[in-house]
Design an enzyme around this catalytic site. Sequence first.
Site, PDB file in Angstrom:
ATOM      1  N   ARG A  26      24.576  37.103 -47.472  1.00  0.00           N
ATOM      2  CA  ARG A  26      26.468  37.599 -47.655  1.00  0.00           C
ATOM      3  C   ARG A  26      26.843  36.791 -46.801  1.00  0.00           C
ATOM      4  NH1 ARG A  26      24.208  43.318 -44.595  1.00  0.00           N
ATOM      5  NH2 ARG A  26      26.514  43.995 -45.364  1.00  0.00           N
ATOM      6  N   SER A  47      37.084  46.430 -43.567  1.00  0.00           N
ATOM      7  CA  SER A  47      35.778  46.206 -42.412  1.00  0.00           C
ATOM      8  C   SER A  47      36.164  46.350 -41.116  1.00  0.00           C
ATOM      9  CB  SER A  47      35.401  44.752 -42.937  1.00  0.00           C
ATOM     10  OG  SER A  47      34.252  43.810 -42.105  1.00  0.00           O
ATOM     11  N   ASP A 103      28.612  53.616 -46.923  1.00  0.00           N
ATOM     12  CA  ASP A 103      27.028  53.280 -46.608  1.00  0.00           C
ATOM     13  C   ASP A 103      25.825  54.628 -47.493  1.00  0.00           C
ATOM     14  OD1 ASP A 103      27.133  50.778 -45.403  1.00  0.00           O
ATOM     15  OD2 ASP A 103      27.273  51.900 -43.566  1.00  0.00           O
ATOM     16  N   LYS A 121      26.858  44.021 -49.820  1.00  0.00           N
ATOM     17  CA  LYS A 121      25.762  44.838 -49.008  1.00  0.00           C
ATOM     18  C   LYS A 121      24.951  43.813 -48.707  1.00  0.00           C
ATOM     19  CE  LYS A 121      28.845  47.391 -47.574  1.00  0.00           C
ATOM     20  NZ  LYS A 121      29.204  47.368 -45.947  1.00  0.00           N
TER      21      LYS A 121
END
Length: 447
Positions: free
Chosen positions: A129, A174, A327, A354
Amino acid sequence: MTNPDPLRPLVARPSSALKGDIRVPGDKSISHRALMIGALAVGRTRIEGLLEGEDVLCTAGALRQLGVEVNRIDAATYEVSGFGIGALTSPETVLDMGNSGTGARLLAGVLATHPLSAIMTGDASLCRRPMGRVIEPLARMGTRFDARPGGRLPMTITGSRLPVPIEYRLPVASAQVKSSVLLAGLNTPGITTVIEPEETRDHTELMLAHFGAVLETSSLPDGARRIALTGQPELEARPVNVPGDPSSAAFVCVAALVVPGSDVTLRGIGINRARIGLYETLREMGGDITFTDQREDAGEPVADIRVRASRLKGVEVPAARAPSMIDEYPILAIAAAFAEGATVMHGLAELRVKESDRLSAITRGLESLGADVREIGDSLQVTGAGHVSGGGPIATHFDHRIAMAFLIAGLAADGPVTVDDGRAIPTSFPGFTGLMTGLGADIGPAA
Ligand code: S3P
């Protein structure tokens, strides 16, 4: 995915009505922040309702390596003894953040302005990530990072001895990046400012204020939010009661909506407005969801949520809502598959970075259940016909939310749904299977 242990496939079978009155584990985002900010405060912070999921336990472990006392008093009750901002010490061994992007990115911010050096790593998923999104602003504050190509973990962080405050406009919506810069701003003289064009969860701001930091939030003419933190405050230990995680409650909520005859109450769930986009969307789809006994705890709004089985219809979900339910798309896609008509979800680019490429995992998974699903750029269209056939095994890519979402599908599908691996579930929702079976769901190991 890369865990050397064998995969643990799980199966969910069509179930009768789900009934019960339950709590879900504590909020993951708030648990990470309570530990980290407690570690930077002077005195002993008592945390109740802490999520004892693997992600949060990694943060607790890393803080211990940095010289902080973190004690488990009882189930979900912890005490963190901090010595104030700037008091963390270099760890003797590598900090392993496991599967947790939040743990890694927020702790990178904390370490960035401590005069120490640390090596940070994670599991294979976390090592894929992007960390560049925090490296970039933190390097501007004076921190040195040596990361793998592409800004990936493992990386060495050499904290700045003379950090400089910055004003940073987030290039992506974010909360992790915002929080990382604000946490770095704690040990930086002067004012550190973050501008967020789209509102993201404000747990860091609320928790910092709860511990006595001075923050000023204002709106800019273009609609962006500006958060200005005054550096080097003295944070004082404060008790924290962590609410139930709305992102975990989301799985129970959709299960109760799609399994006919269900009626479930979830107690003490966080309803921060930057987290409840899913609930808003499910209501628009016709979901019978009520918030009762709304109250506040440590600056966070909390409510009980009652959900009753409902006929759902497809809706359009605007990109502007994505940060408040980022999410929740895996489980919304499952709800959409059971609805009548098309649900179109926009603004999903972030889903590709993710715990797995969730956009692709959702699409492939729904395809294998025979659903009508289409990826159109950064949008996802799921056209439901009121029911879903069973199938699998669904490839979960060691992603907790993909595993749980598809298991929920199996409870209301025409036949069982198998997922290839349930080992990631305890990263965010320890006890998921037991809690669901307690409501009447048929979930267990696949043969
Ligand atoms: C989180 C922010 C979100 C979310 C993650 C938790 C946080 O990530 O997906 O599960 O606690 O700040 P991004 O900041 O990458 O959107």
